[in-house]
Write a protein that holds these residues in place. Structure first.
Motif, PDB file in Angstrom:
ATOM      1  N   LEU A 134       0.850  -1.189   0.000  1.00  6.44           N
ATOM      2  CA  LEU A 134       0.000   0.000   0.000  1.00  6.44           C
ATOM      3  C   LEU A 134       0.885   1.237   0.000  1.00  6.44           C
ATOM      4  CD1 LEU A 134      -3.242   0.681   1.886  1.00  6.44           C
ATOM      5  CD2 LEU A 134      -1.406   2.344   2.077  1.00  6.44           C
ATOM      6  N   MET A 153       0.591   5.450  -0.058  1.00  4.68           N
ATOM      7  CA  MET A 153      -0.333   6.566   0.140  1.00  4.68           C
ATOM      8  C   MET A 153       0.457   7.861   0.206  1.00  4.68           C
ATOM      9  SD  MET A 153      -3.036   7.270   3.277  1.00  4.68           S
ATOM     10  CE  MET A 153      -1.750   7.433   4.522  1.00  4.68           C
ATOM     11  N   LYS A 170      -6.246  -3.615   4.730  1.00  7.70           N
ATOM     12  CA  LYS A 170      -5.709  -2.493   3.947  1.00  7.70           C
ATOM     13  C   LYS A 170      -5.928  -2.678   2.449  1.00  7.70           C
ATOM     14  CE  LYS A 170      -2.230  -1.109   7.338  1.00  7.70           C
ATOM     15  NZ  LYS A 170      -2.798  -1.852   8.444  1.00  7.70           N
ATOM     16  N   GLU A 171      -6.352  -3.852   2.018  1.00  3.63           N
ATOM     17  CA  GLU A 171      -6.649  -4.060   0.598  1.00  3.63           C
ATOM     18  C   GLU A 171      -8.000  -3.472   0.212  1.00  3.63           C
ATOM     19  OE1 GLU A 171      -5.511  -7.636  -1.546  1.00  3.63           O
ATOM     20  OE2 GLU A 171      -4.934  -8.525   0.386  1.00  3.63           O
ATOM     21  N   ASP A 172      -8.844  -3.215   1.195  1.00  2.00           N
ATOM     22  CA  ASP A 172     -10.151  -2.611   0.939  1.00  2.00           C
ATOM     23  C   ASP A 172      -9.970  -1.092   0.867  1.00  2.00           C
ATOM     24  OD1 ASP A 172     -12.770  -1.791   0.779  1.00  2.00           O
ATOM     25  OD2 ASP A 172     -13.315  -2.425   2.821  1.00  2.00           O
ATOM     26  N   LEU A 173      -9.584  -0.595  -0.291  1.00  3.51           N
ATOM     27  CA  LEU A 173      -9.270   0.821  -0.432  1.00  3.51           C
ATOM     28  C   LEU A 173     -10.472   1.721  -0.151  1.00  3.51           C
ATOM     29  CD1 LEU A 173      -6.921   0.837  -3.566  1.00  3.51           C
ATOM     30  CD2 LEU A 173      -6.298   0.850  -1.139  1.00  3.51           C
ATOM     31  N   LEU A 207      -4.333   6.924  -2.841  1.00  2.00           N
ATOM     32  CA  LEU A 207      -4.279   5.672  -2.101  1.00  2.00           C
ATOM     33  C   LEU A 207      -4.186   4.539  -3.109  1.00  2.00           C
ATOM     34  CD1 LEU A 207      -4.625   4.754   0.919  1.00  2.00           C
ATOM     35  CD2 LEU A 207      -7.064   4.581   0.441  1.00  2.00           C
ATOM     36  N   SER A 208      -3.157   3.703  -2.988  1.00  2.00           N
ATOM     37  CA  SER A 208      -2.967   2.674  -4.015  1.00  2.00           C
ATOM     38  C   SER A 208      -2.381   1.396  -3.431  1.00  2.00           C
ATOM     39  CB  SER A 208      -2.033   3.199  -5.112  1.00  2.00           C
ATOM     40  OG  SER A 208      -0.723   3.380  -4.598  1.00  2.00           O
ATOM     41  N   ILE A 209      -2.623   0.312  -4.166  1.00  2.00           N
ATOM     42  CA  ILE A 209      -1.967  -0.963  -3.871  1.00  2.00           C
ATOM     43  C   ILE A 209      -1.267  -1.427  -5.136  1.00  2.00           C
ATOM     44  CG2 ILE A 209      -2.288  -3.397  -3.311  1.00  2.00           C
ATOM     45  CD1 ILE A 209      -4.560  -2.586  -1.476  1.00  2.00           C
ATOM     46  N   ARG A 214      -4.000  -0.818  -8.236  1.00  2.00           N
ATOM     47  CA  ARG A 214      -5.369  -0.451  -7.907  1.00  2.00           C
ATOM     48  C   ARG A 214      -5.295   0.829  -7.089  1.00  2.00           C
ATOM     49  NH1 ARG A 214      -7.083  -3.629  -4.182  1.00  2.00           N
ATOM     50  NH2 ARG A 214      -9.286  -3.167  -4.493  1.00  2.00           N
ATOM     51  N   TYR A 215      -6.157   1.806  -7.396  1.00  2.00           N
ATOM     52  CA  TYR A 215      -5.990   3.085  -6.706  1.00  2.00           C
ATOM     53  C   TYR A 215      -7.294   3.870  -6.605  1.00  2.00           C
ATOM     54  CZ  TYR A 215      -6.183   5.384 -11.284  1.00  2.00           C
ATOM     55  OH  TYR A 215      -6.589   5.838 -12.516  1.00  2.00           O
ATOM     56  N   VAL A 265     -12.843   1.857  -7.314  1.00  2.00           N
ATOM     57  CA  VAL A 265     -11.394   1.684  -7.359  1.00  2.00           C
ATOM     58  C   VAL A 265     -10.971   1.505  -8.813  1.00  2.00           C
ATOM     59  CG1 VAL A 265      -9.441   0.262  -6.627  1.00  2.00           C
ATOM     60  CG2 VAL A 265     -11.376   0.655  -5.059  1.00  2.00           C
TER      61      VAL A 265
END
Length: 315
Positions: A125, A127, A155-158, A183-185, A194-195, A235
C-alpha cells in the motif's frame, strides 16, 4: 518615564532638599529607593539612573520575549519530531519494487504525508496526501490520517480505508479541514495498480516504449476527503509493466513558480526532467526533481510543503 522624589512621610515632593528617597516609573514598572542622603546627590545622577533603568526594563522585556520564543520553538520542535515519527523512518525492502521519497515541510510541521505499508510478499500500500491549510491543525489531521490507515486491518479494501479516513477527519469537527490523497496498492505479482485518487494533482505512470517514455495519468476518481459527502467510490486499476515508474507528488512540486509566475508543472523542462529521470534509479530521479525545483524557484522562499514518492516496478 519619570523620576520623582518623596519626603519622610512618603509623600511626593517637589522640594529636592526635603527628599528622603525617589522612585522611577517606566512602562508600568516602578523602582523605589529609600535613602536619607538623597538631597546630597547631584541631580544629574537621577537622570543617568533613569536612563539606566529604562535600558534595564527594555533588556528584561527582550529577554522575557526571547525566553518565550525559545520555549515555543522547543514545543514546535517536539511537535515536528512527533509528526516525523508518523512517517516511514526507512524505506522497506520490497521485492520487485524500488521506492524513494522526499519530504520538506514549509515550517516545522506539515500537512503533507506519505506511507509505505507492505501487505504481503507482492502487495504494497502506497499513500500520499496533503491536508488543507498549514500549521498545527493540518499537522493534527496528518497524524490522524496516518494513524487511521496504520490500524486498519484490511488495507486491501481501499474504499473502506477511504471511508475510515473521512469519518476520522469529520469526527474532529474542524469544519474547514480536509485532505486530498492518493491511495494505491501495487501488486508486483499480477503487475497491476489499484488506486483511488481523491483530488490529488494527477499522479502519473511513466511507462517505457520504443519512442521513449509514455505518460499515463492516474486521474482523480473521488472528491475531497473529510468535508464533502464521499458518495460511491470506484477503485480504478491499471496494468503495470517492467520498468514502469510511478510518480506521486503534492502540489508543492508542480506549483512552484518562477519570477514570471509560471508554474513548474506547466513547463517543458519539468516534462523533460521526468522523462529523463524515469530511466534512472528512483532516488536519482527524486534528486533531479528537487534540484529543478530549487533552480526554478530561484532564491525565493518556497510557499508550500514539498513531498513526493517515486516507485519503480519490476526490478
Amino acid at each position: 518615564m519619570v523620576s520623582t522624589f518623596f519626603d519622610r512621610h512618603i509623600g511626593v515632593t517637589t522640594n529636592y532638599r526635603k527628599a528622603r528617597g525617589f522612585f522611577m516609573c517606566c512602562d508600568g514598572y516602578h523602582l523605589y529607593v529609600f535613602c536619607r542622603y538623597t538631597r546630597l546627590f547631584d541631580l544629574d545622577v537621577y537622570k543617568r539612573l533613569l536612563e539606566e533603568y529604562k535600558r534595564f526594563v527594555s533588556r528584561s522585556r527582550t529577554i522575557t520575549t526571547l525566553s518565550e520564543i525559545s520555549a515555543t520553538t522547543k514545543e514546535w520542535e517536539q511537535l515536528a519530531e512527533t509528526q516525523q515519527s508518523f512517517l516511514p523512518q526507512k524505506i522497506p525492502n520490497i521485492p520487485k519494487l524500488k521506492i524513494a521519497t522526499y519530504y520538506r515541510p514549509l515550517v516545522n510541521v506539515s500537512g503533507d504525508y506519505f506511507s509505505i505499508l507492505p501487505i504481503d510478499a507482492s502487495k504494497t500500500l502506497l499513500m500520499l496526501g496533503d491536508v488543507s491549510g498549514k500549521g498545527l491543525p493540518a499537522a493534527l489531521i496528518m497524524g490522524l490520517v496516518m494513524n487511521t490507515v496504520k490500524i486498519i486491518e484490511d488495507k486491501e479494501d481501499l474504499v473502506g480505508v477511504l471511508h475510515a479516513i473521512d469519518k476520522a477527519i469529520k469526527g474532529m469537527h474542524l469544519q474547514d479541514k480536509y485532505t486530498v490523497l492518493f491511495l494505491s496498492i501495487i501488486d508486483t505479482e499480477k503487475m497491476r495498480i489499484r488506486y483511488i485518487n481523491a483530488s490529488m494533482s494527477d499522479p502519473i505512470i511513466l511507462s517505457p516504449s520504443p519512442d521513449g517514455y509514455r505518460i499515463k495519468p492516474l486521474t482523480s476518481n473521488a472528491s475531497l476527503i473529510g468535508i464533502l459527502d464521499v458518495g460511491d467510490v470506484n477503485v480504478a486499476e491499471k496494468r503495470l509493466f517492467r520498468g514502469d515508474t510511478i510518480l506521486m507528488a503534492t502540489d508543492g512540486v508542480s506549483e512552484v513558480m518562477d519570477e514570471s509566475g509560471v508554474e513548474l508543472g506547466d513547463t517543458d523542462i519539468y516534462k523533460k526532467t521526468l522523462m529523463a529521470g524515469a530511466a534512472k534509479e528512483p532516488q536519482q530521479m527524486v534528486d533531479d526533481i528537487v534540484d529543478l525545483i530549487m533552480k526554478y524557484n530561484g532564491d525565493k522562499k518556497l510557499h508550500d510543503d514539498v513531498t513526493m514518492m517515486i516507485a519503480k516496478v519490476g526490478y
